[in-house]
Write a protein that holds these residues in place. Structure first.
Motif, PDB file in Angstrom:
ATOM      1  N   SER A  62       0.848  -1.193   0.000  1.00  0.00           N
ATOM      2  CA  SER A  62       0.000   0.000   0.000  1.00  0.00           C
ATOM      3  C   SER A  62       0.880   1.238   0.000  1.00  0.00           C
ATOM      4  O   SER A  62       1.999   1.235   0.525  1.00  0.00           O
ATOM      5  N   VAL A  63       0.359   2.283  -0.593  1.00  0.00           N
ATOM      6  CA  VAL A  63       1.047   3.567  -0.628  1.00  0.00           C
ATOM      7  C   VAL A  63       0.010   4.651  -0.387  1.00  0.00           C
ATOM      8  O   VAL A  63      -1.128   4.554  -0.868  1.00  0.00           O
ATOM      9  N   THR A  64       0.391   5.679   0.366  1.00  0.00           N
ATOM     10  CA  THR A  64      -0.501   6.814   0.608  1.00  0.00           C
ATOM     11  C   THR A  64       0.119   8.081   0.017  1.00  0.00           C
ATOM     12  O   THR A  64       1.305   8.338   0.195  1.00  0.00           O
ATOM     13  N   LYS A  65      -0.686   8.843  -0.661  1.00  0.00           N
ATOM     14  CA  LYS A  65      -0.268  10.151  -1.168  1.00  0.00           C
ATOM     15  C   LYS A  65      -1.332  11.172  -0.786  1.00  0.00           C
ATOM     16  O   LYS A  65      -2.425  10.804  -0.336  1.00  0.00           O
ATOM     17  N   HIS A  66      -1.017  12.438  -0.969  1.00  0.00           N
ATOM     18  CA  HIS A  66      -2.008  13.457  -0.621  1.00  0.00           C
ATOM     19  C   HIS A  66      -2.267  14.388  -1.801  1.00  0.00           C
ATOM     20  O   HIS A  66      -1.427  14.561  -2.676  1.00  0.00           O
ATOM     21  N   LEU A  67      -3.457  14.947  -1.772  1.00  0.00           N
ATOM     22  CA  LEU A  67      -3.891  15.915  -2.770  1.00  0.00           C
ATOM     23  C   LEU A  67      -4.291  17.186  -2.022  1.00  0.00           C
ATOM     24  O   LEU A  67      -5.058  17.123  -1.056  1.00  0.00           O
ATOM     25  N   MET A  68      -3.770  18.318  -2.449  1.00  0.00           N
ATOM     26  CA  MET A  68      -4.165  19.593  -1.861  1.00  0.00           C
ATOM     27  C   MET A  68      -5.354  20.152  -2.631  1.00  0.00           C
ATOM     28  O   MET A  68      -5.356  20.191  -3.870  1.00  0.00           O
ATOM     29  N   SER A 112     -13.595   0.246  -4.667  1.00  0.00           N
ATOM     30  CA  SER A 112     -12.378   0.769  -5.271  1.00  0.00           C
ATOM     31  C   SER A 112     -11.136   0.237  -4.565  1.00  0.00           C
ATOM     32  O   SER A 112     -11.164  -0.105  -3.372  1.00  0.00           O
ATOM     33  N   ALA A 113     -10.024   0.168  -5.316  1.00  0.00           N
ATOM     34  CA  ALA A 113      -8.728  -0.173  -4.707  1.00  0.00           C
ATOM     35  C   ALA A 113      -8.200   0.981  -3.878  1.00  0.00           C
ATOM     36  O   ALA A 113      -7.231   0.828  -3.131  1.00  0.00           O
ATOM     37  N   TYR A 114      -8.841   2.137  -4.003  1.00  0.00           N
ATOM     38  CA  TYR A 114      -8.396   3.345  -3.312  1.00  0.00           C
ATOM     39  C   TYR A 114      -9.259   3.601  -2.074  1.00  0.00           C
ATOM     40  O   TYR A 114     -10.433   3.229  -2.020  1.00  0.00           O
ATOM     41  N   ARG A 115      -8.646   4.266  -1.099  1.00  0.00           N
ATOM     42  CA  ARG A 115      -9.346   4.768   0.072  1.00  0.00           C
ATOM     43  C   ARG A 115      -8.953   6.226   0.259  1.00  0.00           C
ATOM     44  O   ARG A 115      -7.792   6.596   0.020  1.00  0.00           O
ATOM     45  N   ILE A 116      -9.905   7.047   0.690  1.00  0.00           N
ATOM     46  CA  ILE A 116      -9.602   8.468   0.872  1.00  0.00           C
ATOM     47  C   ILE A 116      -9.927   8.892   2.296  1.00  0.00           C
ATOM     48  O   ILE A 116     -10.756   8.300   2.978  1.00  0.00           O
ATOM     49  N   ASN A 117      -9.234   9.942   2.710  1.00  0.00           N
ATOM     50  CA  ASN A 117      -9.381  10.474   4.068  1.00  0.00           C
ATOM     51  C   ASN A 117      -9.295  11.989   3.973  1.00  0.00           C
ATOM     52  O   ASN A 117      -8.309  12.529   3.461  1.00  0.00           O
ATOM     53  N   LEU A 118     -10.332  12.674   4.463  1.00  0.00           N
ATOM     54  CA  LEU A 118     -10.395  14.123   4.400  1.00  0.00           C
ATOM     55  C   LEU A 118     -10.313  14.694   5.812  1.00  0.00           C
ATOM     56  O   LEU A 118     -11.219  14.478   6.627  1.00  0.00           O
ATOM     57  N   ASP A 119      -9.202  15.374   6.078  1.00  0.00           N
ATOM     58  CA  ASP A 119      -8.989  15.976   7.405  1.00  0.00           C
ATOM     59  C   ASP A 119      -9.246  14.995   8.533  1.00  0.00           C
ATOM     60  O   ASP A 119      -9.952  15.280   9.512  1.00  0.00           O
ATOM     61  N   GLY A 120      -8.718  13.774   8.379  1.00  0.00           N
ATOM     62  CA  GLY A 120      -8.804  12.780   9.440  1.00  0.00           C
ATOM     63  C   GLY A 120     -10.032  11.909   9.409  1.00  0.00           C
ATOM     64  O   GLY A 120     -10.159  10.984  10.208  1.00  0.00           O
ATOM     65  N   GLU A 121     -10.947  12.162   8.489  1.00  0.00           N
ATOM     66  CA  GLU A 121     -12.178  11.376   8.419  1.00  0.00           C
ATOM     67  C   GLU A 121     -12.148  10.476   7.187  1.00  0.00           C
ATOM     68  O   GLU A 121     -12.092  10.961   6.054  1.00  0.00           O
ATOM     69  N   PRO A 122     -12.175   9.131   7.361  1.00  0.00           N
ATOM     70  CA  PRO A 122     -12.181   8.235   6.202  1.00  0.00           C
ATOM     71  C   PRO A 122     -13.563   8.151   5.576  1.00  0.00           C
ATOM     72  O   PRO A 122     -14.577   8.431   6.214  1.00  0.00           O
ATOM     73  N   ILE A 157     -18.675  20.397   2.638  1.00  0.00           N
ATOM     74  CA  ILE A 157     -17.392  20.747   3.258  1.00  0.00           C
ATOM     75  C   ILE A 157     -17.125  22.212   2.981  1.00  0.00           C
ATOM     76  O   ILE A 157     -17.095  22.649   1.819  1.00  0.00           O
ATOM     77  N   GLU A 158     -16.938  22.985   4.021  1.00  0.00           N
ATOM     78  CA  GLU A 158     -16.656  24.411   3.855  1.00  0.00           C
ATOM     79  C   GLU A 158     -15.157  24.642   3.829  1.00  0.00           C
ATOM     80  O   GLU A 158     -14.403  24.028   4.590  1.00  0.00           O
ATOM     81  N   ILE A 159     -14.735  25.531   2.946  1.00  0.00           N
ATOM     82  CA  ILE A 159     -13.327  25.874   2.825  1.00  0.00           C
ATOM     83  C   ILE A 159     -13.219  27.389   2.723  1.00  0.00           C
ATOM     84  O   ILE A 159     -13.850  28.022   1.862  1.00  0.00           O
ATOM     85  N   ASN A 160     -12.494  27.990   3.643  1.00  0.00           N
ATOM     86  CA  ASN A 160     -12.371  29.444   3.701  1.00  0.00           C
ATOM     87  C   ASN A 160     -11.636  29.989   2.485  1.00  0.00           C
ATOM     88  O   ASN A 160     -10.902  29.265   1.802  1.00  0.00           O
ATOM     89  N   GLY A 161     -11.818  31.254   2.247  1.00  0.00           N
ATOM     90  CA  GLY A 161     -11.104  31.912   1.168  1.00  0.00           C
ATOM     91  C   GLY A 161      -9.606  31.860   1.396  1.00  0.00           C
ATOM     92  O   GLY A 161      -9.117  31.989   2.524  1.00  0.00           O
ATOM     93  N   ASN A 162      -8.856  31.635   0.309  1.00  0.00           N
ATOM     94  CA  ASN A 162      -7.389  31.548   0.361  1.00  0.00           C
ATOM     95  C   ASN A 162      -6.913  30.496   1.359  1.00  0.00           C
ATOM     96  O   ASN A 162      -5.904  30.671   2.044  1.00  0.00           O
ATOM     97  N   ASP A 163      -7.684  29.409   1.435  1.00  0.00           N
ATOM     98  CA  ASP A 163      -7.327  28.339   2.351  1.00  0.00           C
ATOM     99  C   ASP A 163      -7.254  27.033   1.548  1.00  0.00           C
ATOM    100  O   ASP A 163      -7.520  26.991   0.341  1.00  0.00           O
ATOM    101  N   SER A 164      -6.894  25.932   2.233  1.00  0.00           N
ATOM    102  CA  SER A 164      -6.745  24.652   1.549  1.00  0.00           C
ATOM    103  C   SER A 164      -7.140  23.516   2.483  1.00  0.00           C
ATOM    104  O   SER A 164      -7.243  23.685   3.697  1.00  0.00           O
ATOM    105  N   LEU A 165      -7.370  22.356   1.871  1.00  0.00           N
ATOM    106  CA  LEU A 165      -7.674  21.129   2.595  1.00  0.00           C
ATOM    107  C   LEU A 165      -6.710  20.042   2.152  1.00  0.00           C
ATOM    108  O   LEU A 165      -6.277  20.009   0.988  1.00  0.00           O
ATOM    109  N   TYR A 166      -6.379  19.144   3.066  1.00  0.00           N
ATOM    110  CA  TYR A 166      -5.601  17.959   2.737  1.00  0.00           C
ATOM    111  C   TYR A 166      -6.555  16.792   2.514  1.00  0.00           C
ATOM    112  O   TYR A 166      -7.402  16.503   3.361  1.00  0.00           O
ATOM    113  N   LEU A 167      -6.393  16.107   1.365  1.00  0.00           N
ATOM    114  CA  LEU A 167      -7.121  14.872   1.127  1.00  0.00           C
ATOM    115  C   LEU A 167      -6.089  13.779   0.900  1.00  0.00           C
ATOM    116  O   LEU A 167      -5.244  13.886  -0.009  1.00  0.00           O
ATOM    117  N   PHE A 168      -6.112  12.752   1.724  1.00  0.00           N
ATOM    118  CA  PHE A 168      -5.154  11.653   1.622  1.00  0.00           C
ATOM    119  C   PHE A 168      -5.773  10.508   0.824  1.00  0.00           C
ATOM    120  O   PHE A 168      -6.952  10.168   0.998  1.00  0.00           O
TER     121      PHE A 168
END
Length: 491
Positions: free
Chosen positions: A57-63, A85-95, A102-113
């Motif tokens: 298994s390998v984990t990568k992240h998407l901004m 799917s062969a893939y699993r995703i996790n958004l800010d600690g939640e699988p 999902i709210e995202i502030n202006g000029n801000d970002s989220l991590y998706l693993f």
């Protein structure tokens, strides 16, 4: 009386307090639903380039970026393959496989693993394991591809982008000779390119798999040498391994050959090229091609465009099979030198109506005003078969202004035109069904009662003494790539 002034003062204080409260609500705290506002991403694809030899298994992240100054609400984030799917995703600690609101502030970002688990020992795995993330925001739908390698193989991934050419990776650079062996399959994602004065040699038994839209391209003055054997042919096909894809056209693009290194010829022998758009495209690009493409014991089949598409080029082909193409099996444009011996061209395309003949030859190209510019043409076809489901499977389209010759001999051809003039045609067996074994599975061997048996010219057969299956044909040569063998087993 002080009652009224006191009330007025209280009202003024209350009003001022409320104004201050509302004023303190910043612009970025208000969700903006403007459809012109979209998300940004750190990449348009998440590629897991680890080649597994055991389960891993390998984990990568998407901004995920909100580059506007406004708060946005992401209505949905979905993993297309869901829980299977062969893939699993996790958004800010939640699988999960799907997230909403999902709210995202202006000029801000989220991590998706993103995590992928691969078992390369599972032969049912595709070579390229794909899925997709879909984001819905303000009525906009955006996608990010997920790509991983499903089996142990050599993976060639395009790393160069151009507005003129498809994305590609150079696999043999200038003055470099590269061998592709048969130790593991080669999986091409994009185009694999042989650069000018580079050489790619593909050894016997090599397996080349192309992902959707991929191809192999020998650029101007590059050289391709495919050296399969009867026992271990080289195969070129799409990368889908399911049985339903075994004979399905259109899974990849093409092999594209331009003029080769001066003094050399492109060579493809003992190879199967199947299930693409164009099997082989040959063309002069930067300068006129004085070299040839030499084809021997080559099968090109199941192309939804062309088997061979040539433009101002030279081809010598023996024991070549061109079969089941949605356009032409062989299209010659702009003249050149073409010599086909002991070849079978059979077109029973089952997927749609086919309005083109199996073989089309012309001696011109069109200029910018659509005026024909003639080129010299010399086309010969001997001891061969041109037959299919259309009434006319051979067509010529020639203009004056250049020496142009074509000659067919000792061959079976389906056509409504007369073929008895002795100038362009000699000993043509016209409109006789060659009685192939089973065209539904691309078996173009001859049945017992085929009129093609013994119809070949021994003077031609002596130049190609063995058929595509290595059967001797000298004594009584048949027309076509396959010599009839009594008691031949099922393919």
């Amino acid at each position: 009386m002080k009652l009224f002034p006191s009330f007025g003062l209280s009202f003024l204080i209350t009003t001022t307090f409320l104004v201050l409260i509302f004023a303190s609500c910043k612009k970025e705290d208000v969700i903006n639903h403007d459809s012109s506002l979209k998300l940004g991403f750190s990449a348009d694809s998440v590629i897991f380039d680890t080649v597994f030899t055991t389960i891993g298994s390998v984990t990568k992240h998407l901004m995920i970026y909100n580059k506007s100054g406004n708060k946005l609400n992401i209505s949905n984030i979905n993993l297309a393959g869901g829980t299977s799917s062969a893939y699993r995703i996790n958004l800010d600690g939640e699988p999960g496989s799907s997230f909403s609101d999902i709210e995202i502030n202006g000029n801000d970002s989220l991590y998706l693993f993103v995590r992928v688990t691969i078992n390369p020992l599972d032969n049912n795995n595709p070579y390229v394991v794909e899925d997709e993330l879909t984001f819905f925001t303000n009525g906009n739908e955006q996608h990010v591809k997920l790509i991983a390698w499903g089996q142990d193989a050599h993976y060639i991934v395009a790393d160069t982008y151009s507005s003129v050419f498809p994305k590609y990776k150079i696999v043999a650079d200038s003055l470099e000779t590269v061998h592709w062996t048969n130790d593991r399959p080669y999986v091409i994602y994009g185009y694999a390119v042989v650069n000018s004065y580079g050489t790619l040699i593909i050894d016997e038994g090599a397996r080349i798999y192309f992902h959707d839209g991929g191809g192999l391209w020998a650029y101007s003055d590059g050289l391709l040498q495919v050296k399969g054997t009867i026992e271990n042919p080289v195969t070129f096909q799409g990368d889908r391994l399911e049985s339903s894809y075994d004979e399905l056209p259109g899974q990849w693009d093409r092999i594209w050959l331009m003029e080769s290194t001066p003094g050399t010829d492109h060579l493809i022998e003992n190879a199967v090229i199947k299930n693409g758009f164009i099997g082989l495209q040959t063309e002069s690009f930067i300068h006129y091609a004085n070299n040839r493409v030499i084809l021997h014991n080559v099968i090109i089949k199941n192309m939804n465009g062309f088997g061979i598409f040539s433009s101002v080029y030279n081809i010598e082909a023996t024991n070549t099979v061109l079969a089941n193409c949605g356009g032409y099996c062989l299209a010659v444009t702009g003249g050149g030198y073409f010599n086909f011996k002991q070849s079978t061209i059979g077109n029973f395309w089952p997927y749609s109506a086919r309005n083109n003949p199996s073989v089309y030859i012309n001696n011109y190209l069109l200029d910018t005003l659509d005026n024909p510019v003639p080129y010299a043409l010399n086309f010969t076809l001997a001891n061969s078969i041109v037959y299919g489901s259309n009434r006319d499977e051979f067509e010529t389209d020639l203009v004056g202004g250049a020496d142009s010759l074509y000659f067919l001999s000792h061959s079976l051809v389906r056509s409504t035109r007369k073929m008895e003039d002795g100038v362009n045609f000699q000993d043509i067996l016209r409109n006789k069904d060659p009685l192939y074994k089973d065209v539904s599975v691309n078996d173009y061997r001859l049945d017992t009662l085929s009129p093609a048996i013994d119809y070949g010219d021994p003077a031609v057969a002596v130049e190609v003494p063995y058929d595509i299956l290595n059967n001797l044909r000298l004594n009584h040569p048949d027309a076509g790539a396959y010599q009839f063998m009594p008691g031949q087993e099922k393919k």
